[in-house]
Scaffold this motif. Structure first.
Motif, short mmCIF file in Angstrom:
data_model
loop_
_atom_site.label_atom_id
_atom_site.label_comp_id
_atom_site.label_asym_id
_atom_site.label_seq_id
_atom_site.Cartn_x
_atom_site.Cartn_y
_atom_site.Cartn_z
N LEU A 37 0.83 -1.21 0.00
CA LEU A 37 0.00 0.00 0.00
C LEU A 37 0.86 1.26 0.00
N LEU A 38 1.91 1.26 0.80
CA LEU A 38 2.80 2.43 0.85
C LEU A 38 3.48 2.67 -0.49
N VAL A 45 -4.12 6.04 2.36
CA VAL A 45 -3.30 6.57 3.46
C VAL A 45 -3.42 5.57 4.61
N PRO A 46 -2.40 4.75 4.80
CA PRO A 46 -2.52 3.67 5.78
C PRO A 46 -2.94 4.13 7.18
N ARG A 48 -4.78 6.45 8.06
CA ARG A 48 -6.20 6.81 8.06
C ARG A 48 -7.08 5.64 7.62
N ASP A 49 -6.64 4.92 6.59
CA ASP A 49 -7.50 3.96 5.92
C ASP A 49 -7.38 2.51 6.41
N MET A 50 -6.24 2.18 7.01
CA MET A 50 -6.04 0.79 7.42
C MET A 50 -7.01 0.33 8.50
N PRO A 51 -7.34 1.16 9.49
CA PRO A 51 -8.27 0.68 10.52
C PRO A 51 -9.60 0.16 9.94
N GLY A 52 -10.22 0.93 9.10
CA GLY A 52 -11.48 0.50 8.51
C GLY A 52 -11.31 -0.67 7.57
N THR A 74 -3.31 0.11 18.13
CA THR A 74 -1.92 0.45 18.44
C THR A 74 -0.95 -0.41 17.64
N LEU A 75 -1.20 -1.70 17.55
CA LEU A 75 -0.32 -2.56 16.74
C LEU A 75 -0.32 -2.13 15.28
N THR A 76 -1.49 -1.84 14.76
CA THR A 76 -1.59 -1.43 13.36
C THR A 76 -0.79 -0.16 13.11
#
Length: 142
Positions: A37-38, A45-46, A48-52, A74-76
């Motif tokens: 993704l990066l 935008v990891p 911002r977008d990775m949690p969802g 936190t881990l993410t």
């Protein structure tokens, strides 16, 4: 370790499409998807977008996001920081699979890496699962 760029993309695209088999969503797959993704998805935008994305993926494969399982904020966010910093150290022209495999072989790829910064009690608390919390053992380099 990943065999080629296609194997890395399979994980990342499968995460986004929620089509990756649950058995393939490993620690290594998390890191591979993040680095993919990066590198290849500037629209994503990891932080911002990775949690969802991870929460929705978990639900799609029957994993509940609870105070004791599923998504862990936190881990993410810590691994995003680590992957982003690691990516910045790679020589220009490093292949995707080369970058991912190097990340997996680095200290960041080790499952115990977060414990350099957090006590187990703090890292595995409900608070840390729900939101970003600062480390209690060592500062994280920016």
């Amino acid at each position: 370790m990943f065999a080629d760029d296609a194997a890395v993309r399979h994980v990342g695209e499968g995460l986004l499409a929620r089509s990756l088999p649950k058995a393939e969503w490993t620690h290594e797959a998390h890191l591979a998807a993040c680095l993919w993704l990066l590198r290849e998805r500037p629209d994503f935008v990891p932080e911002r977008d990775m949690p969802g994305t991870i929460s929705a993926y978990n639900q799609s494969v029957g994993t509940e996001n609870t105070d004791s399982g599923g998504y862990h904020e936190t881990l993410t966010q810590l691994y995003i920081k680590g992957a982003r910093a690691f990516a910045g150290t790679l020589p220009e022209g490093t292949s995707l699979v080369g970058a991912v495999n190097a990340l997996l072989e680095s200290e960041i790829g080790d499952r115990s890496w977060p414990l350099c910064f957090y006590s187990k009690e703090r890292l595995f608390s409900v608070e840390a699962r729900r939101m970003w919390i600062e480390p209690d053992l060592a500062a994280i380099a920016d």
